[in-house]
Write a protein that holds these residues in place. Sequence first.
Motif, PDB file in Angstrom:
ATOM      1  N   HIS A  86      15.388  21.713  77.255  1.00 16.19           N
ATOM      2  CA  HIS A  86      14.718  21.950  76.054  1.00 16.19           C
ATOM      3  C   HIS A  86      15.879  23.113  75.441  1.00 16.19           C
ATOM      4  O   HIS A  86      15.144  24.316  75.758  1.00 16.19           O
ATOM      5  N   HIS A 124      17.159  16.930  81.891  1.00 12.44           N
ATOM      6  CA  HIS A 124      15.751  17.232  81.180  1.00 12.44           C
ATOM      7  C   HIS A 124      16.079  18.877  81.033  1.00 12.44           C
ATOM      8  O   HIS A 124      15.666  19.577  81.683  1.00 12.44           O
ATOM      9  N   ASP A 177      13.966  21.097  83.082  1.00 11.33           N
ATOM     10  CA  ASP A 177      13.424  21.572  82.268  1.00 11.33           C
ATOM     11  C   ASP A 177      13.695  22.911  81.902  1.00 11.33           C
ATOM     12  O   ASP A 177      13.132  23.894  81.588  1.00 11.33           O
ATOM     13  N   LYS A 181      10.839  10.303  74.061  1.00 14.62           N
ATOM     14  CA  LYS A 181      10.043  11.025  75.105  1.00 14.62           C
ATOM     15  C   LYS A 181       8.524  10.945  74.545  1.00 14.62           C
ATOM     16  O   LYS A 181       8.143  11.312  73.562  1.00 14.62           O
ATOM     17  N   HIS A 236       8.776  14.630  86.001  1.00 17.27           N
ATOM     18  CA  HIS A 236       7.838  15.652  86.560  1.00 17.27           C
ATOM     19  C   HIS A 236       7.228  14.684  87.923  1.00 17.27           C
ATOM     20  O   HIS A 236       7.556  14.985  89.127  1.00 17.27           O
TER      21      HIS A 236
HETATM   22 ZN   LIG Z   1       9.969  19.377  79.810  1.00 21.17          ZN
END
Ligand SMILES: [Zn+2]
Length: 397
Positions: free
Chosen positions: A74, A72, A311, A180, A241
């Motif tokens: 970005h 995960h 993340d 997603k 999450h």
């Molecule tokens: Zn994310």
Amino acid sequence: MASARVTDRPRLVAIRAEALFDGVSSVLVRDPLLVMDGPAIVSVDSAVAPPPGAEVVDLAGATLLPGLIDTHVHLAFDGSADPVAALAGRDDGAVLAAMSAAGRAALRGGVTTVRDLGDRGYLSLGLRGAGDLPTIVAAGPPITTPAGHCHFLGGGAEATPQALRAAVRERAERGVDVIKVMASGGTMTPGTRQETSQFTADLLRVVVDEAHRLGLPVTAHAHGTAAIRMSLDAGVDGMEHVSFWSADGVDDPGDLVDRIAASRVAVGITGGVVPAPGAVPPPAVAMRMPRIIANTRRMYEAGAHLILGTDAGIGLPKPHDVLRFALEQTAMLGIAPVVALSLATSRAAAACGLGDVKGRLARGFDADVVAVNGNPLADLAALRRIRAVFARGVQVA
Ligand SMILES: [Zn+2]
């Protein structure tokens, strides 16, 4: 004479080290010799001589492990104090340059594969296959509501079956690897709330059914308890999450722990904070962390299929090489180092659809290799001492 012929066959490279974790076994291979032929591993042996003519890389005292997989990230978020504003201020060319820099930072931190769960304008798809970047599994812009979580990435869709089917089809036509969907609000988007669901279970099921019809897995961003329940009802393949976030704290997950464990849905726990001054989570996250950790530990102990994403990119605590620190920090979940390493290698590969090429050091797998000083099975802090990184057979650090 055959031996004098010049061929374009890649030269063999043999890495010698003190020990090797193969991604699966709880026992280290002693005195390993890993031989790579171009981008692939051709053999992993113990106490043998290198093949004739091979280039030998001697990493005495080091432990070899599979390249790490962050499930995960970005790439379009730059890990600054305000990555959303930074992204908004960049044209696509500048975003691509920043994404490439992010990928190279990940590689230096031992991350040889990333699953990008939200970019702008499908930019991550064009970076797949770049020689100096990690292997990229790409989602494109997350599907969200028109003003929903991360709408600024361009993935807003009306909450109707027709619009959601079209959104999935568009991504399939673009060639994404995974869908997603933002089942709940999120921390980065003013006007959304983590505990509030963005779609109904029926609408999430439309997304899942259309994606599966097109051969694509779905992972759902799900903070709130209702969004987690709806994602399970909808049949998603993964959830991100899974914090059980409520308006003023964190819910008790109740029966959902057992449901999640029985479902085999991959739970991406988005852990990891880099140990640097000022790199602290937002206050709303920090005050909830003890109960989020307790709930995650309950899911792990119940047998949930956890994977370790981070993340990466969403703020100062999460630069693009944060995964190795997330590994260390799994100790607070009661996860043994060898299991933690499997969550970020072989199990992560399986969750990303790469279980036959990534996440293991074995014949036929991609030559993604990290060498660290020390024994990470005894102490995951060894991951702070990276000695070398190979991505598809090329030394990148
Ligand atoms: Zn994310």
